[in-house]
Design an enzyme around this catalytic site. Structure first.
Site, PDB file in Angstrom:
ATOM      1  N   ASP A 138      -6.245   4.037   0.818  1.00 56.98           N
ATOM      2  CA  ASP A 138      -5.738   4.530  -0.454  1.00 56.98           C
ATOM      3  C   ASP A 138      -6.584   5.676  -1.016  1.00 56.98           C
ATOM      4  O   ASP A 138      -6.046   6.678  -1.486  1.00 56.98           O
ATOM      5  CB  ASP A 138      -5.683   3.372  -1.456  1.00 56.98           C
ATOM      6  CG  ASP A 138      -5.205   3.809  -2.827  1.00 56.98           C
ATOM      7  OD1 ASP A 138      -3.990   3.934  -3.006  1.00 56.98           O
ATOM      8  OD2 ASP A 138      -6.059   4.050  -3.709  1.00 56.98           O
ATOM      9  N   ASN A 166      -1.589   4.633  -4.116  1.00 63.75           N
ATOM     10  CA  ASN A 166      -0.910   5.085  -2.904  1.00 63.75           C
ATOM     11  C   ASN A 166      -0.521   3.912  -2.011  1.00 63.75           C
ATOM     12  O   ASN A 166       0.529   3.944  -1.351  1.00 63.75           O
ATOM     13  CB  ASN A 166      -1.773   6.089  -2.144  1.00 63.75           C
ATOM     14  CG  ASN A 166      -1.762   7.460  -2.787  1.00 63.75           C
ATOM     15  OD1 ASN A 166      -2.355   7.657  -3.837  1.00 63.75           O
ATOM     16  ND2 ASN A 166      -1.084   8.407  -2.173  1.00 63.75           N
ATOM     17  N   ASP A 167      -1.355   2.878  -1.972  1.00 62.23           N
ATOM     18  CA  ASP A 167      -0.977   1.666  -1.238  1.00 62.23           C
ATOM     19  C   ASP A 167       0.299   1.065  -1.813  1.00 62.23           C
ATOM     20  O   ASP A 167       1.225   0.711  -1.074  1.00 62.23           O
ATOM     21  CB  ASP A 167      -2.103   0.632  -1.311  1.00 62.23           C
ATOM     22  CG  ASP A 167      -3.168   0.837  -0.252  1.00 62.23           C
ATOM     23  OD1 ASP A 167      -2.880   1.469   0.773  1.00 62.23           O
ATOM     24  OD2 ASP A 167      -4.300   0.362  -0.455  1.00 62.23           O
ATOM     25  N   ILE A 168       0.330   0.922  -3.137  1.00 59.32           N
ATOM     26  CA  ILE A 168       1.500   0.322  -3.770  1.00 59.32           C
ATOM     27  C   ILE A 168       2.713   1.246  -3.631  1.00 59.32           C
ATOM     28  O   ILE A 168       3.834   0.786  -3.405  1.00 59.32           O
ATOM     29  CB  ILE A 168       1.220   0.010  -5.252  1.00 59.32           C
ATOM     30  CG1 ILE A 168       0.073  -1.005  -5.374  1.00 59.32           C
ATOM     31  CG2 ILE A 168       2.469  -0.534  -5.930  1.00 59.32           C
ATOM     32  CD1 ILE A 168       0.337  -2.343  -4.738  1.00 59.32           C
ATOM     33  N   GLY A 171       3.991   0.741  -0.181  1.00 55.45           N
ATOM     34  CA  GLY A 171       4.682  -0.542  -0.091  1.00 55.45           C
ATOM     35  C   GLY A 171       6.043  -0.500  -0.749  1.00 55.45           C
ATOM     36  O   GLY A 171       7.035  -1.004  -0.203  1.00 55.45           O
TER      37      GLY A 171
END
Length: 407
Positions: A138, A166-168, A171
Site C-alpha cells: 500500500d 490503496n489496499d482497500i 479490494g
C-alpha cells in the site's frame, strides 16, 4: 438466502487487499475457502496484538471464511488445489506476477480443469507494464500514485493516508469487477481473467484531482483538512478540540454566518462575498472563523450547526468513534465468539438492504481449521488425509479443538 449463495471462492490472498475483497464476498453468501501455507499461513497472522496466540488484525478481514492449509509447492498439494478449483467459481490471488505460474496454479492451469473459471489477480503494479515485477504494498502505491504528496499540511513531509487506502481500493475494485464478470458469465457462459493493480485502483479514485490537472495543469497539493474547490469546508479549532464545517454552497454560507457564527456582515465582506473570493482568502477565512470557534467547545458548535442545518460535526479519536451513540445505533459493532480468542468485536458490513442478508457469518478461522472437512467434502479418504497431515502437506494448527479428533 444471501445473493452469492452457492458461489465458491478459492482465496489465495494475504495481508489486506484480497482478504478484504473475499470477506465481502463471503458475507454476501460466497463459500470462501482460504488456502494457506502450512505452519505460517497468511502473513498477517503474525500481526500484533494477539490474544491466545491468534492475531486480532488478521481476524478482521478474514471472518466468515474457511481455512484449508496445504503445501502448494508439493505435487499432491497442487493436485488437491486443482481438484478444489474444478468446483470453484472464482480463484483469487495476490502473489507477485509469475508466482502462481511457477506454482502451477495460474489462470491457464485452472482453466484446464474449469474452462469458465473467474480468476482474479491483485498485485502492486498489475500484470503488465515496466513495474510488473516490483513488489508493491500500500505505501508504495500511495507514493507512486501521488497520495503521499497530496496528504497532510502544506509544507509538511509526505504523509500517508490514515488507512491502507490503496489496499482497500484494490479490494473494492476487485469486488465490483468480480461481480461484473459473474453477471457476464451467467449471460454468456464465458470465464474471465481479472487483473487488478493497487496503483490503478487508487488512481481511479482521484476523480476531482485528475479533473483539475487535465483541465488546467493543477497538481494536487497538501491542504490539511481543506477542500481543494470549496470553502469553508474543513476542520476548525474550538475551545476543546476541532469541529468540521461544510458550508460549501451560497445557501449554507449564509446560514453559517447568520445563524451559527453570528457574523452577517461577512455577506458583504469583499474577501468572502462569494466562493472565488473565499478560495482566494483561505488563510484569512480560517483565522476569522477560528477566532470565533475557539470561544466555545465543540459540542456547542455542533448544536448550533445542527440547528441551522449546516453540515458539521466533531473530530473524534477512533476510540470515541467506536463509542459514538450513532455508530452503535447503526449496528456497526458486532460481537463474536472466536474459538481461540474468545469474545471479540469487529466492524459490521456497512450496507443495509431491505430484503438481503449481508452480515458477519462467523469469526475468522484458525490456520487450517477446515482442512480435513473441506477435503472430505472433495472425496479424499480419511486415511489419505491423515497421511498428508503426517507428511506436512496438510496442516491444522489446533487439531485438539476439532470435534472427533484427538491432538
Amino acid at each position: 438466502m444471501r445473493p452469492l449463495s452457492r458461489f465458491r471462492v478459492l482465496d489465495l490472498t494475504r495481508f489486506l487487499s484480497g482478504p478484504y475483497c473475499t470477506m465481502v464476498l463471503a458475507e454476501l453468501g460466497a463459500d470462501v475457502i482460504k488456502i494457506e501455507q502450512p505452519g505460517t499461513g497468511d502473513d498477517s497472522r503474525r500481526m500484533a496484538p494477539k490474544v491466545n496466540g491468534e492475531s486480532y488484525p488478521f481476524a478482521m478481514p478474514n471472518r466468515s471464511k474457511r481455512s484449508v492449509s496445504l503445501d502448494l509447492k508439493s505435487e499432491r498439494g497442487r493436485e488437491l488445489f486443482l481438484e478444489l478449483a474444478r468446483d470453484a467459481d472464482l480463484v483469487i490471488e495476490n502473489f507477485r506476477p509469475g508466482v502462481a505460474n511457477r506454482l502451477g496454479i495460474d489462470y491457464d492451469a485452472v482453466r484446464n480443469v474449469r474452462d469458465d473459471i473467474l480468476y482474479c489477480s491483485i498485485s502492486g503494479f498489475g500484470q503488465t507494464g515496466p513495474y510488473r515485477d516490483r513488489p508493491g504494498f500500500d505505501i508504495m502505491a500511495q507514493g507512486i500514485g501521488g497520495f503521499l504528496r497530496m496528504t497532510g499540511h502544506p509544507g509538511g513531509k509526505p504523509t500517508k493516508v490514515g488507512i491502507a487506502i490503496n489496499d482497500i481500493a484494490a479490494g473494492a475494485t476487485a469486488i465490483y469487477s468480480i461481480l461484473a464478470a459473474e453477471l457476464n458469465r451467467r449471460q454468456t457462459g464465458a470465464g474471465q481473467y481479472i487483473d487488478i493493480s493497487l496503483v490503478d485502483a487508487g488512481l481511479a479514485w482521484t476523480v476531482w484531482e485528475s479533473g483539475a490537472y487535465f483541465g488546467n495543469g493543477e497538481t494536487p497539493a497538501q491542504t490539511g483538512t481543506r477542500h481543494r474547490r470549496s470553502a469553508p469546508y474543513q476542520a476548525y479549532r474550538t475551545a476543546d478540540g476541532y469541529v468540521t464545517i461544510g458550508a460549501n454552497t451560497d445557501r449554507l454560507w449564509l446560514r453559517l454566518i447568520n445563524d451559527v457564527l453570528k457574523r452577517p456582515d461577512w455577506a458583504d465582506d469583499r474577501r468572502f462575498v462569494d466562493l472565488p473570493a473565499r478560495m482566494d482568502h483561505l488563510d484569512e477565512l480560517e483565522a476569522e472563523i477560528e477566532a470565533i470557534t475557539t470561544t466555545l467547545p465543540t459540542s456547542a458548535w455542533v448544536d448550533r450547526l445542527d440547528s441551522a442545518g449546516v453540515p458539521g460535526g466533531p473530530v473524534l479519536a477512533y476510540a470515541d468513534t467506536l463509542d459514538d451513540p450513532h455508530v452503535k445505533a447503526r449496528g456497526m459493532i458486532v460481537d463474536l465468539e472466536h474459538p481461540i480468542i474468545g469474545p471479540m468485536r469487529t466492524i459490521a458490513p456497512p450496507t443495509r438492504f431491505s430484503e438481503l442478508d449481508f452480515s458477519v457469518r462467523s469469526p475468522a478461522p484458525w490456520l487450517g481449521q477446515h482442512t480435513a472437512s473441506v477435503l472430505a467434502e472433495l472425496g479424499v479418504g480419511h486415511d489419505e488425509i491423515d497421511r498428508l497431515f503426517s507428511e506436512g502437506i496438510l496442516y491444522d494448527a489446533h487439531p485438539e479443538l476439532q470435534e472427533g479428533r484427538s491432538a
